[in-house]
Scaffold this active site. Structure first.
Site, PDB file in Angstrom:
ATOM      1  N   PHE A  25     -24.439 -27.897 -61.197  1.00 23.01           N
ATOM      2  CA  PHE A  25     -24.971 -28.894 -62.131  1.00 23.01           C
ATOM      3  C   PHE A  25     -23.886 -29.584 -62.965  1.00 23.01           C
ATOM      4  CE2 PHE A  25     -28.374 -30.744 -64.603  1.00 23.01           C
ATOM      5  CZ  PHE A  25     -27.824 -30.917 -65.859  1.00 23.01           C
ATOM      6  N   ASP A  73     -25.788 -22.453 -73.166  1.00 24.15           N
ATOM      7  CA  ASP A  73     -24.817 -23.039 -74.106  1.00 24.15           C
ATOM      8  C   ASP A  73     -25.030 -22.465 -75.508  1.00 24.15           C
ATOM      9  OD1 ASP A  73     -25.861 -25.194 -72.098  1.00 24.15           O
ATOM     10  OD2 ASP A  73     -23.827 -25.816 -72.578  1.00 24.15           O
ATOM     11  N   ASN A 125     -28.242 -30.781 -69.857  1.00 29.81           N
ATOM     12  CA  ASN A 125     -29.505 -30.049 -69.699  1.00 29.81           C
ATOM     13  C   ASN A 125     -30.692 -30.868 -70.194  1.00 29.81           C
ATOM     14  OD1 ASN A 125     -28.712 -27.573 -68.492  1.00 29.81           O
ATOM     15  ND2 ASN A 125     -27.766 -26.978 -70.440  1.00 29.81           N
ATOM     16  N   THR A 136     -18.905 -26.456 -71.224  1.00 32.41           N
ATOM     17  CA  THR A 136     -20.013 -25.754 -70.572  1.00 32.41           C
ATOM     18  C   THR A 136     -21.123 -26.732 -70.187  1.00 32.41           C
ATOM     19  OG1 THR A 136     -21.129 -25.283 -72.676  1.00 32.41           O
ATOM     20  CG2 THR A 136     -19.543 -23.625 -71.875  1.00 32.41           C
TER      21      THR A 136
HETATM   22  O1  RIB Z   1     -25.072 -24.807 -63.510  1.00 35.09           O
HETATM   23  C1  RIB Z   1     -25.225 -24.159 -64.753  1.00 35.09           C
HETATM   24  C2  RIB Z   1     -24.678 -25.006 -65.862  1.00 35.09           C
HETATM   25  O2  RIB Z   1     -25.408 -26.221 -65.967  1.00 35.09           O
HETATM   26  C3  RIB Z   1     -24.808 -24.346 -67.238  1.00 35.09           C
HETATM   27  O3  RIB Z   1     -23.768 -24.776 -68.068  1.00 35.09           O
HETATM   28  C4  RIB Z   1     -26.116 -24.880 -67.728  1.00 35.09           C
HETATM   29  O4  RIB Z   1     -26.199 -24.848 -69.167  1.00 35.09           O
HETATM   30  C5  RIB Z   1     -26.050 -26.293 -67.237  1.00 35.09           C
HETATM   31  O5  RIB Z   1     -25.252 -27.049 -68.153  1.00 35.09           O
HETATM   32 CA    CA Z   2     -24.364 -25.852 -70.162  1.00 32.01          CA
END
Ligand code: RIB
Ligand code: CA
Length: 315
Positions: free
Chosen positions: A167, A17, A41, A126
């Site tokens: 994620f 990010d 995160n 993101t």
């Molecule tokens: O799966 C990857 C994503 O999850 C990315 O955006 C990383 O920063 C986390 O947010």
């Molecule tokens: Ca991210």
């Protein structure tokens, strides 16, 4: 190359990010209106601090807004300290933080900015999509005002939290469902392409030759990121997921997109949080997303290098 684009960046810094902020921050093709932050995160206090630190370090006069600290419905906040460290941005050493976050809530920032716009704003997410989904639910009038949503998330192939799910989606699948059923144009930049944007040591060395704050930050971030990605996934270079969204807005030819109907699995157990992308149109459902199926990695890294050079000489 595309002309200047107005964007809201909603993110969960996080190393990748942070590079997305870097890439958007001084780009002649992007007008970064503001950054709304979400838990992901790391916990929200940490992701907000990280966004402020990145903007301060790079000298970016961009407003930062604190958004949602937990998913819309799911009661467990999943974080990724194994990849991003205890702070969520381990690696760089930042000066004492003086940049302050804005008073307004991140969801309200998204609502107010979109309502006041001409309908020419791209919302880039993101991280988990909680802030955007909450904004849509709180004020549906913003939906027709969104030019397009460009998101890093999902995968029509393998996940990275479970075999099925990525994620940003699994951490708030309900939010992703709200966005994918909103009817707005969605560009889904999933693991299918971001796993080809591997930040090998030679890439780190290449960007490290650029003597400015952005070059230094890139090296400090990616050195840590590569270490944990190697430990967890065995990658020689960490996949630089989030900046691919910004690179796409700078030059759309960096990605190849395929229109598909995408449905978020919010019902099952084993596949909860999967982006079920109907690659072969089996469902007969009207496509609701443009899914990235290929990336020009040489072009991507050139865009990243140009972005770092955009911060000028030694600062
Ligand atoms: O799966 C990857 C994503 O999850 C990315 O955006 C990383 O920063 C986390 O947010
Ligand atoms: Ca991210």
């Amino acid at each position: 190359m595309n002309s200047k684009k107005k964007i809201i960046l909603d993110c969960d810094p996080g190393h990748d990010d942070a590079i997305a902020i870097l890439l958007a921050g001084k780009s002649p093709y992007i007008d970064l209106l503001g950054i709304s932050v979400v838990a992901g995160n790391q916990t929200l206090d940490k992701t907000v601090r990280n966004a402020l630190n990145v903007c301060q370090y790079l000298g970016l006069d961009v407003p930062v807004y604190r958004g949602c600290g937990q998913p819309m419905i799911r009661d467990k906040q999943v974080t990724a300290g194994d990849i991003h460290g205890e702070s969520g941005l381990d690696g760089p050493v930042f000066a004492p933080l003086t940049k302050k976050m804005e008073e307004k809530h991140g969801v309200q920032f998204i609502i107010d900015t979109l309502l006041a716009s001409e309908g020419d704003i791209t919302v880039v997410t993101t991280g988990p999509m909680t802030n955007l989904a909450m904004a849509m639910r709180l004020c549906p009038d913003i939906i027709p005002k969104i030019k397009e949503v460009v998101l890093m998330g999902g995968s029509y192939q393998l996940g990275n939290v479970t075999p099925a799910a990525e994620f940003n989606i699994i951490t708030d699948a309900d939010a992703a469902h709200v966005v994918f059923t909103s009817g707005r144009k969605i560009v889904m930049v999933g693991l299918d392409v971001t796993r080809n944007a591997l930040c090998y040591p030679e890439i780190v060395a290449r960007m490290g030759k650029i003597e400015n704050a952005a070059g230094r930050l890139f090296v400090d971030l990616m050195t840590f990121f590569n270490k944990t990605q190697k430990e967890v996934f065995g990658w020689e270079g960490g996949p630089l997921h989030d900046p691919v969204t910004i690179a796409y807005l700078i030059d759309t030819s960096v990605l190849t997109l395929k229109e598909m109907y995408t449905e978020i699995d919010i019902r099952s157990v084993q596949s909860y949080g999967r982006t079920n992308c109907d690659f072969f149109h089996y469902s007969g459902q009207e496509p609701n997303s443009f899914v990235a199926v290929d990336i020009d990695t040489e072009k991507f890294w050139n865009i990243v290098e140009d972005g770092i050079r955009g911060y000028g000489k030694v600062q």
